[in-house]
Design a protein around this motif. Structure first.
Motif, PDB file in Angstrom:
ATOM      1  N   LEU A  89       1.041  -1.259   0.171  1.00 16.51           N
ATOM      2  CA  LEU A  89      -0.019   0.808   0.359  1.00 16.51           C
ATOM      3  C   LEU A  89       1.081   0.877  -0.222  1.00 16.51           C
ATOM      4  N   PHE A  90       1.983   0.889   0.602  1.00 19.84           N
ATOM      5  CA  PHE A  90       2.833   1.944   0.710  1.00 19.84           C
ATOM      6  C   PHE A  90       4.089   2.355  -0.419  1.00 19.84           C
ATOM      7  N   LYS A  91       4.281   3.086  -1.101  1.00 21.82           N
ATOM      8  CA  LYS A  91       4.913   3.454  -2.430  1.00 21.82           C
ATOM      9  C   LYS A  91       6.505   3.562  -1.382  1.00 21.82           C
ATOM     10  N   SER A  92       7.079   3.739  -0.641  1.00 26.41           N
ATOM     11  CA  SER A  92       7.844   4.432  -0.027  1.00 26.41           C
ATOM     12  C   SER A  92       7.620   4.302   1.443  1.00 26.41           C
ATOM     13  N   LYS A  93       9.578   4.074   2.497  1.00 24.40           N
ATOM     14  CA  LYS A  93       9.166   5.055   4.276  1.00 24.40           C
ATOM     15  C   LYS A  93       8.450   6.079   4.080  1.00 24.40           C
TER      16      LYS A  93
ATOM     17  N   HIS B 128       6.349   7.699   2.415  1.00 23.50           N
ATOM     18  CA  HIS B 128       4.926   8.043   1.748  1.00 23.50           C
ATOM     19  C   HIS B 128       4.598   7.674   3.576  1.00 23.50           C
ATOM     20  N   GLN B 129       4.855   6.215   3.461  1.00 26.66           N
ATOM     21  CA  GLN B 129       4.542   6.020   4.710  1.00 26.66           C
ATOM     22  C   GLN B 129       3.815   7.057   6.005  1.00 26.66           C
ATOM     23  N   PHE B 130       5.491   7.126   6.348  1.00 30.87           N
ATOM     24  CA  PHE B 130       5.213   8.270   7.767  1.00 30.87           C
ATOM     25  C   PHE B 130       4.737   9.574   7.338  1.00 30.87           C
ATOM     26  N   ASN B 131       4.571   9.886   5.556  1.00 25.65           N
ATOM     27  CA  ASN B 131       4.166  11.557   5.170  1.00 25.65           C
ATOM     28  C   ASN B 131       2.590  10.705   5.587  1.00 25.65           C
ATOM     29  N   VAL B 132       1.673   9.802   5.296  1.00 26.27           N
ATOM     30  CA  VAL B 132       0.412   9.612   5.951  1.00 26.27           C
ATOM     31  C   VAL B 132       0.319   9.400   7.662  1.00 26.27           C
ATOM     32  N   LEU B 133       0.923   8.043   8.084  1.00 20.12           N
ATOM     33  CA  LEU B 133       0.977   8.055   9.535  1.00 20.12           C
ATOM     34  C   LEU B 133       0.797   9.801  10.148  1.00 20.12           C
ATOM     35  N   GLU B 134       1.971  10.739   9.999  1.00 19.94           N
ATOM     36  CA  GLU B 134       1.749  11.933  10.722  1.00 19.94           C
ATOM     37  C   GLU B 134       1.061  12.664  10.210  1.00 19.94           C
ATOM     38  N   GLY B 135      -0.145  12.545   9.067  1.00 20.95           N
ATOM     39  CA  GLY B 135      -0.298  13.991   8.688  1.00 20.95           C
ATOM     40  C   GLY B 135      -1.911  13.494   8.795  1.00 20.95           C
ATOM     41  N   GLU B 136      -3.246  13.572   8.025  1.00 16.76           N
ATOM     42  CA  GLU B 136      -5.012  13.365   8.775  1.00 16.76           C
ATOM     43  C   GLU B 136      -4.940  12.720   8.366  1.00 16.76           C
ATOM     44  N   VAL B 137      -5.119  11.595   7.864  1.00 18.57           N
ATOM     45  CA  VAL B 137      -4.956  10.617   7.817  1.00 18.57           C
ATOM     46  C   VAL B 137      -4.713   9.576   9.198  1.00 18.57           C
ATOM     47  N   GLY B 138      -3.125   9.721   9.268  1.00 15.54           N
ATOM     48  CA  GLY B 138      -2.894   8.309  10.249  1.00 15.54           C
ATOM     49  C   GLY B 138      -3.357   9.235  11.763  1.00 15.54           C
ATOM     50  N   LYS B 139      -3.795  10.121  11.691  1.00 21.58           N
ATOM     51  CA  LYS B 139      -4.360  10.745  13.037  1.00 21.58           C
ATOM     52  C   LYS B 139      -5.670  10.712  13.272  1.00 21.58           C
TER      53      LYS B 139
ATOM     54  N   ASP C 128       7.846   2.848  14.113  1.00 26.92           N
ATOM     55  CA  ASP C 128       8.116   2.030  12.702  1.00 26.92           C
ATOM     56  C   ASP C 128       8.382   0.063  13.691  1.00 26.92           C
ATOM     57  N   ALA C 129       7.698  -0.481  12.589  1.00 29.14           N
ATOM     58  CA  ALA C 129       7.846  -1.598  12.875  1.00 29.14           C
ATOM     59  C   ALA C 129       8.167  -2.305  10.790  1.00 29.14           C
ATOM     60  N   GLY C 130       9.171  -1.242  10.315  1.00 35.63           N
ATOM     61  CA  GLY C 130       9.350  -1.895   9.564  1.00 35.63           C
ATOM     62  C   GLY C 130       8.832  -2.391   8.022  1.00 35.63           C
ATOM     63  N   SER C 131      10.084  -3.062   7.428  1.00 30.33           N
ATOM     64  CA  SER C 131       8.571  -4.121   6.368  1.00 30.33           C
ATOM     65  C   SER C 131       9.261  -5.446   6.373  1.00 30.33           C
ATOM     66  N   ARG C 132       7.964  -6.184   6.247  1.00 28.50           N
ATOM     67  CA  ARG C 132       8.438  -7.241   6.930  1.00 28.50           C
ATOM     68  C   ARG C 132       8.585  -8.833   5.389  1.00 28.50           C
ATOM     69  N   SER C 133       9.742  -9.221   5.749  1.00 25.91           N
ATOM     70  CA  SER C 133      10.224  -9.952   4.261  1.00 25.91           C
ATOM     71  C   SER C 133      10.134 -11.624   5.158  1.00 25.91           C
TER      72      SER C 133
ATOM     73  N   LEU D  83     -10.971   5.316   2.291  1.00 32.65           N
ATOM     74  CA  LEU D  83      -9.595   5.640   3.028  1.00 32.65           C
ATOM     75  C   LEU D  83      -8.335   5.380   2.169  1.00 32.65           C
ATOM     76  N   VAL D  84      -8.548   4.654   1.420  1.00 31.20           N
ATOM     77  CA  VAL D  84      -7.803   3.375   0.875  1.00 31.20           C
ATOM     78  C   VAL D  84      -7.053   4.588  -0.700  1.00 31.20           C
ATOM     79  N   ASN D  85      -8.359   4.688  -0.781  1.00 27.02           N
ATOM     80  CA  ASN D  85      -7.530   5.948  -2.350  1.00 27.02           C
ATOM     81  C   ASN D  85      -7.013   7.230  -1.345  1.00 27.02           C
ATOM     82  N   LYS D  86      -7.333   8.244  -0.304  1.00 28.36           N
ATOM     83  CA  LYS D  86      -6.735   8.861  -0.205  1.00 28.36           C
ATOM     84  C   LYS D  86      -5.009   8.562   0.500  1.00 28.36           C
ATOM     85  N   ILE D  87      -4.910   7.414   1.557  1.00 25.42           N
ATOM     86  CA  ILE D  87      -3.386   6.998   1.240  1.00 25.42           C
ATOM     87  C   ILE D  87      -2.521   6.990  -0.053  1.00 25.42           C
TER      88      ILE D  87
END
Length: 324
Positions: free
Chosen positions: A108-112, A114-125, A143-148, A317-321
């Motif tokens: 869902l997240f294009k990069s780290k 992007h992820q924290f722009n979402v989480l620390e922005g309006e959507v995440g809050k 941050d819990a990293g990425s699962r592989s 919500l998905v589209n906003k992210i």
């Protein structure tokens, strides 16, 4: 039964979420991770920042290592007001707040960034605040990293290599659907049983982030680690509303500011831990594979499609992210 035993211990020792000691309020914070973990180090930053901001009028007593129970058990202790603060995975929070499910969608997240722009922005809050109606107010994300994927005897270089492999996953429907969509056989199993299960061939592998791969010693029984980074489920720092509502406006500000500062420090601790973990794995002879992630993303597209089909209310919500 274990939950009631934990609660009995809390009552016997007189623990409550907020204890008055002279002119200070003491917040009890419980989590399941070891004290060497980068998330625990972030929590220590939270502890130090809050005491400094409040000039000692708000203090935190930390119970790490699962002393007061599993993530779900501690969340329940927050709900009844026996513990003030905890850290859990967003995957665990999805059992209480449906919106947290979205954060586990593969790729869902294009990069780290992007992820924290979402989480620390309006959507995440907005997601953090939704827990309040369940008595669980989110403060910030860690941050819990990425699962592989990691495996014992067969390298995974493309999704086709997952065919016929039993891969341990959390008991989480999205994780199960993801592995199955990629061609593997998802096998839910308790984390504490996993080392022996890999060693004895009960499962062929599992999936997790680098610090967990190493701290669990799974690198000792897994020859291959494929950095496909299929999901990036964050951790969440939470405060029980029963405690939050007892705080003054100024005390709430101190708590939130300290949490935000700890989130930024924790990212640094996490990156340092990832680097050290990868060095440990390489030194132990683990082959680190950098695959073409687009192949894995394509295979797992059906997980998102099925999710929005079953939960049309989450489409916006998905589209906003995605648009961030």
């Amino acid at each position: 039964m274990r939950y009631y035993a934990i609660l009995l211990v809390i009552l016997c020792f007189g623990l409550v979420s907020c204890k008055q000691e002279s002119d200070s309020k003491v917040l009890y914070l419980a989590h399941t991770l070891p004290q060497t973990h980068p998330v625990h180090k972030g929590i220590l930053t939270f502890q130090e920042a809050l005491e400094k901001k409040s000039k000692g009028s708000l203090k935190i007593k930390i119970f790490p290592d699962g002393q007061l129970g599993s993530e779900r058990e501690v969340l329940e202790l927050l709900q009844i007001g026996s513990v003030a603060v905890t850290k859990v995975s967003a995957a665990t929070m999805s059992n209480f707040v449906p919106e947290y499910h979205v954060l586990g969608i593969p790729y869902l997240f294009k990069s780290k960034e992007h992820q924290f722009n979402v989480l620390e922005g309006e959507v995440g809050k907005s997601i953090l605040e939704k827990g309040s109606k369940f008595w669980l107010r989110g403060l910030c994300y860690y941050d819990a990293g990425s699962r592989s994927f990691y495996t014992s005897s067969k390298a995974i270089r493309t999704p086709d290599d997952l065919k016929g492999l039993k891969i341990r996953v959390m008991n989480n429907q999205m994780a199960i659907n993801m592995v199955n969509a990629m061609g593997g056989s998802a096998t839910p199993m308790a984390y504490g049983e996993l080392y022996t299960a890999i060693q004895q061939g009960v499962v062929d592998g599992a999936e997790n982030n680098p610090p967990s791969f190493v701290s669990s010693n799974h690198y000792e029984v897994s020859k291959y680690y494929t950095l496909d980074q299929h999901s990036s489920v964050p951790d969440v720092l939470l405060i029980g509303t029963k405690f939050w509502e007892k705080l003054s406006a100024q005390e709430r500000l101190w708590v939130q500011e300290a949490a935000d500062e700890s989130a930024q420090a924790q990212k640094i601790f996490w990156n340092e831990s990832v680097k050290a973990s990868m060095e440990t794995a390489k030194a132990a002879g683990v082959e680190i594979i950098i695959p073409e992630k687009a192949l894995f993303a394509e295979k797992s597209k059906s997980v998102l499609e099925e999710f929005v089909k079953e939960h049309p209310e989450m489409t916006e919500l998905v589209n906003k992210i995605k648009a961030e």
